[in-house]
Design a protein around this motif. Structure first.
Motif, PDB file in Angstrom:
ATOM      1  N   ASN A  62       0.854  -1.181   0.000  1.00 40.37           N
ATOM      2  CA  ASN A  62       0.000   0.000   0.000  1.00 40.37           C
ATOM      3  C   ASN A  62       0.895   1.237   0.000  1.00 40.37           C
ATOM      4  OD1 ASN A  62      -1.752   2.103   0.573  1.00 40.37           O
ATOM      5  ND2 ASN A  62      -2.947   0.925   2.031  1.00 40.37           N
ATOM      6  N   PRO A  63       0.974   1.962  -1.114  1.00 41.83           N
ATOM      7  CA  PRO A  63       1.874   3.123  -1.186  1.00 41.83           C
ATOM      8  C   PRO A  63       1.480   4.257  -0.242  1.00 41.83           C
ATOM      9  CG  PRO A  63       0.478   3.023  -3.129  1.00 41.83           C
ATOM     10  CD  PRO A  63       0.224   1.771  -2.350  1.00 41.83           C
ATOM     11  N   ALA A  64       0.252   4.256   0.244  1.00 40.10           N
ATOM     12  CA  ALA A  64      -0.199   5.301   1.164  1.00 40.10           C
ATOM     13  C   ALA A  64       0.157   4.976   2.608  1.00 40.10           C
ATOM     14  CB  ALA A  64      -1.713   5.485   1.034  1.00 40.10           C
ATOM     15  N   TRP A  65       0.723   3.804   2.844  1.00 45.42           N
ATOM     16  CA  TRP A  65       1.011   3.373   4.217  1.00 45.42           C
ATOM     17  C   TRP A  65       2.442   2.864   4.290  1.00 45.42           C
ATOM     18  CZ3 TRP A  65      -2.947   4.065   7.711  1.00 45.42           C
ATOM     19  CH2 TRP A  65      -2.702   3.627   9.009  1.00 45.42           C
ATOM     20  N   ARG A  66       3.404   3.751   4.280  1.00 44.12           N
ATOM     21  CA  ARG A  66       4.823   3.384   4.288  1.00 44.12           C
ATOM     22  C   ARG A  66       5.331   3.183   5.713  1.00 44.12           C
ATOM     23  NH1 ARG A  66       7.214   3.860  -0.585  1.00 44.12           N
ATOM     24  NH2 ARG A  66       6.109   5.050  -2.147  1.00 44.12           N
ATOM     25  N   GLU A  67       5.969   2.012   5.933  1.00 41.04           N
ATOM     26  CA  GLU A  67       6.549   1.711   7.233  1.00 41.04           C
ATOM     27  C   GLU A  67       7.846   0.943   7.021  1.00 41.04           C
ATOM     28  OE1 GLU A  67       2.984   0.661  10.169  1.00 41.04           O
ATOM     29  OE2 GLU A  67       2.798  -0.288   8.208  1.00 41.04           O
ATOM     30  N   SER A  68       8.800   1.212   7.879  1.00 39.79           N
ATOM     31  CA  SER A  68      10.073   0.483   7.828  1.00 39.79           C
ATOM     32  C   SER A  68       9.890  -0.871   8.515  1.00 39.79           C
ATOM     33  CB  SER A  68      11.160   1.277   8.541  1.00 39.79           C
ATOM     34  OG  SER A  68      10.892   1.319   9.939  1.00 39.79           O
ATOM     35  N   LYS A  69      10.878  -1.747   8.355  1.00 36.78           N
ATOM     36  CA  LYS A  69      10.845  -3.041   9.050  1.00 36.78           C
ATOM     37  C   LYS A  69      10.803  -2.825  10.563  1.00 36.78           C
ATOM     38  CE  LYS A  69      11.000  -5.996   5.654  1.00 36.78           C
ATOM     39  NZ  LYS A  69       9.866  -6.857   5.353  1.00 36.78           N
ATOM     40  N   GLU A  70      11.499  -1.806  11.042  1.00 31.54           N
ATOM     41  CA  GLU A  70      11.501  -1.509  12.468  1.00 31.54           C
ATOM     42  C   GLU A  70      10.113  -1.078  12.933  1.00 31.54           C
ATOM     43  OE1 GLU A  70      13.801  -0.162  10.292  1.00 31.54           O
ATOM     44  OE2 GLU A  70      15.425  -1.522  10.853  1.00 31.54           O
ATOM     45  N   GLN A  71       9.451  -0.246  12.149  1.00 40.86           N
ATOM     46  CA  GLN A  71       8.098   0.182  12.497  1.00 40.86           C
ATOM     47  C   GLN A  71       7.130  -1.003  12.472  1.00 40.86           C
ATOM     48  OE1 GLN A  71       8.082   3.262   9.439  1.00 40.86           O
ATOM     49  NE2 GLN A  71       7.612   4.780  11.026  1.00 40.86           N
ATOM     50  N   LEU A  72       7.317  -1.887  11.499  1.00 39.44           N
ATOM     51  CA  LEU A  72       6.458  -3.076  11.428  1.00 39.44           C
ATOM     52  C   LEU A  72       6.682  -3.974  12.636  1.00 39.44           C
ATOM     53  CD1 LEU A  72       6.780  -3.853   7.623  1.00 39.44           C
ATOM     54  CD2 LEU A  72       4.735  -3.004   8.799  1.00 39.44           C
ATOM     55  N   MET A  73       7.929  -4.108  13.079  1.00 39.09           N
ATOM     56  CA  MET A  73       8.223  -4.915  14.263  1.00 39.09           C
ATOM     57  C   MET A  73       7.621  -4.271  15.511  1.00 39.09           C
ATOM     58  SD  MET A  73       9.303  -7.586  15.695  1.00 39.09           S
ATOM     59  CE  MET A  73      10.390  -8.505  14.643  1.00 39.09           C
ATOM     60  N   ASP A  74       7.699  -2.952  15.602  1.00 34.60           N
ATOM     61  CA  ASP A  74       7.081  -2.253  16.726  1.00 34.60           C
ATOM     62  C   ASP A  74       5.570  -2.485  16.740  1.00 34.60           C
ATOM     63  OD1 ASP A  74       9.536  -1.257  17.566  1.00 34.60           O
ATOM     64  OD2 ASP A  74       9.214   0.736  16.679  1.00 34.60           O
ATOM     65  N   LYS A  75       4.957  -2.446  15.558  1.00 37.32           N
ATOM     66  CA  LYS A  75       3.513  -2.692  15.457  1.00 37.32           C
ATOM     67  C   LYS A  75       3.196  -4.125  15.878  1.00 37.32           C
ATOM     68  CE  LYS A  75       1.451  -1.412  11.630  1.00 37.32           C
ATOM     69  NZ  LYS A  75       0.822  -1.444  10.277  1.00 37.32           N
ATOM     70  N   TYR A  76       4.013  -5.072  15.414  1.00 35.50           N
ATOM     71  CA  TYR A  76       3.843  -6.477  15.799  1.00 35.50           C
ATOM     72  C   TYR A  76       3.893  -6.618  17.331  1.00 35.50           C
ATOM     73  CZ  TYR A  76       5.443 -11.143  17.054  1.00 35.50           C
ATOM     74  OH  TYR A  76       5.598 -12.361  17.675  1.00 35.50           O
ATOM     75  N   LEU A  77       4.891  -6.008  17.961  1.00 32.12           N
ATOM     76  CA  LEU A  77       5.033  -6.103  19.418  1.00 32.12           C
ATOM     77  C   LEU A  77       3.847  -5.469  20.138  1.00 32.12           C
ATOM     78  CD1 LEU A  77       8.854  -5.336  19.704  1.00 32.12           C
ATOM     79  CD2 LEU A  77       7.730  -7.575  19.985  1.00 32.12           C
TER      80      LEU A  77
END
Length: 84
Positions: A62-77
């Protein structure tokens, strides 16, 4: 970035049960991905499982929802903590 499901979706029902975060649900016409819950399977798998099983390849980033791997890991946690 979160993933999204395009209008090419054929409602085959294979992606929804594969999502470990329960981010996929049926929308008004096709399946949809909640970007607040989508971690691209970071924390669970090496690759997004919905993309792996989609027979029509209709789940791009989704080009409107950019997140880094670190942000994705934070979201996962955060999602894991909220589930407890």
């Amino acid at each position: 970035m979160a993933l999204m499901i395009t209008d090419d979706c054929i409602n085959c029902d294979v992606c929804e049960p594969e999502c470990p975060n329960e981010a996929i649900s049926m929308g008004p016409e096709i399946y949809e991905i909640d970007p607040d819950k989508c971690t691209e399977c970071v924390g669970h798998y090496e690759e997004p499982q919905c993309k792996q099983v989609c027979p029509v390849n209709c789940i791009p980033f989704n080009p409107a929802w950019r997140e880094s791997k670190e942000q994705l890991m934070d979201k996962y946690l955060r999602l894991q903590a909220d589930a407890k």
